[in-house]
Design an enzyme around this catalytic site. Structure first.
Site: not given
Length: 291
Positions: A19, A42, A97, A115, A140, A160
């Site tokens: 982050h 994601h 995020s 997602e 994703g 990620d």
């Protein structure tokens, strides 16, 4: 396939690295007035309850965000991250995020979130909304290919995945290479875990069974692609253990903007001692492809 929930890991040392890097990349894009699009492949739930059963079961946030004692001499980006996180901690929450991106983006920017987990996408839609926010219940990797290149030529992709399946490492490589061919100006930020000892000297997806080996194979494969530049950043909070577990994580950045390496190194110089679990803690910032 739907077993992973980031609520078990929210606010851990991997999130701190991911982050801070994410915020730095968004800040660089905001230096120009023209809008850009942010993609999150994601997304998870967007916001996490640190008093939830999942978070209290692992207590990983205590080895992450709760160790960040920031002083007035800290790097400006570390201060910005700490200030943002502290605002959520007051309510026993941690911003994922998507929420961080939402807090930083402007009216002219767009937020595209993906997602696949059925419950997590419901949570995401409850936690985030806005006219410039688009939420997709889809895989994703597939979604990123389908939705790029965006109308806004500038942008950032955060990738990620949970890496629960070994195939996800190769999916990252294949997806990024395919999207980059059509959107060469986009910034791609890929998070990866550093888990346990490597079990083989072979450096390919097919010959290594360890997750560390898979991460290293992913980085090696990315470094062999015709990208303009490729920056690798790693943070290890402890030495690798024979007993396994995540001892660190990394971010590999395609099309890394100017001075990202310098600013990330300054940030890591300050946060590594705070997150260190033993004398084996370390970090590195290295160019794998110099542009």
């Amino acid at each position: 396939m739907f077993s992973y929930r980031h609520s078990f890991h929210a606010g851990n040392h991997g999130d701190v690295l991911k982050h801070i890097c994410q915020m730095m990349l968004i800040n660089k894009l905001k230096e120009k007035d023209k809008g850009f699009e942010y993609f999150d492949t994601h997304s998870g739930a967007g916001v996490y309850d640190l008093q939830s059963q999942e978070a209290l079961k692992t207590l990983e946030f205590k080895q992450g965000i709760e160790r960040l004692a920031i002083d007035k001499n800290s790097h400006v980006l570390v201060n910005q991250y700490h200030e943002l996180v502290t605002a959520y901690q007051k309510f026993n929450q941690y911003p994922g995020s998507p929420e961080i991106a939402k807090s930083l983006l402007r009216e002219q920017d767009k937020l595209t979130l993906m997602e696949w987990h059925p419950q997590e996408v419901k949570n995401l839609k409850q936690n985030l909304n806005g006219k410039n926010i688009s939420i997709h219940h889809r895989d994703g990797f597939e979604g990123l290919i389908a939705l790029t290149p965006p109308a806004l030529k500038r942008g950032l992709v955060l990738i990620d995945p949970p890496y629960e399946l070994e195939s996800e490492y190769e999916q990252v490589l294949q997806t990024v290479c395919k999207v980059h061919k059509r959107w060469a100006t986009g910034i791609f930020a890929i998070w990866y875990p550093l888990i346990s000892e490597r079990k083989t000297d072979e450096n390919s997806f097919s010959t290594t069974n360890s997750k560390l080996g898979k991460s290293q194979s992913l980085i090696t494969s990315l470094s062999q692609q015709p990208f303009k530049n490729l920056l690798n950043i790693e943070l290890c909070v402890t030495s690798p253990s024979d007993f396994g577990g995540m001892y660190g994580s990394g971010m590999v950045i395609i099309n890394a903007p100017w001075q990202l390496d310098v600013n990330m190194e300054k940030s890591l110089q300050q946060i590594t001692p705070l997150l260190a679990q033993d004398s084996g803690a370390s970090f590195k910032v290295e160019w794998l492809i110099e542009g």
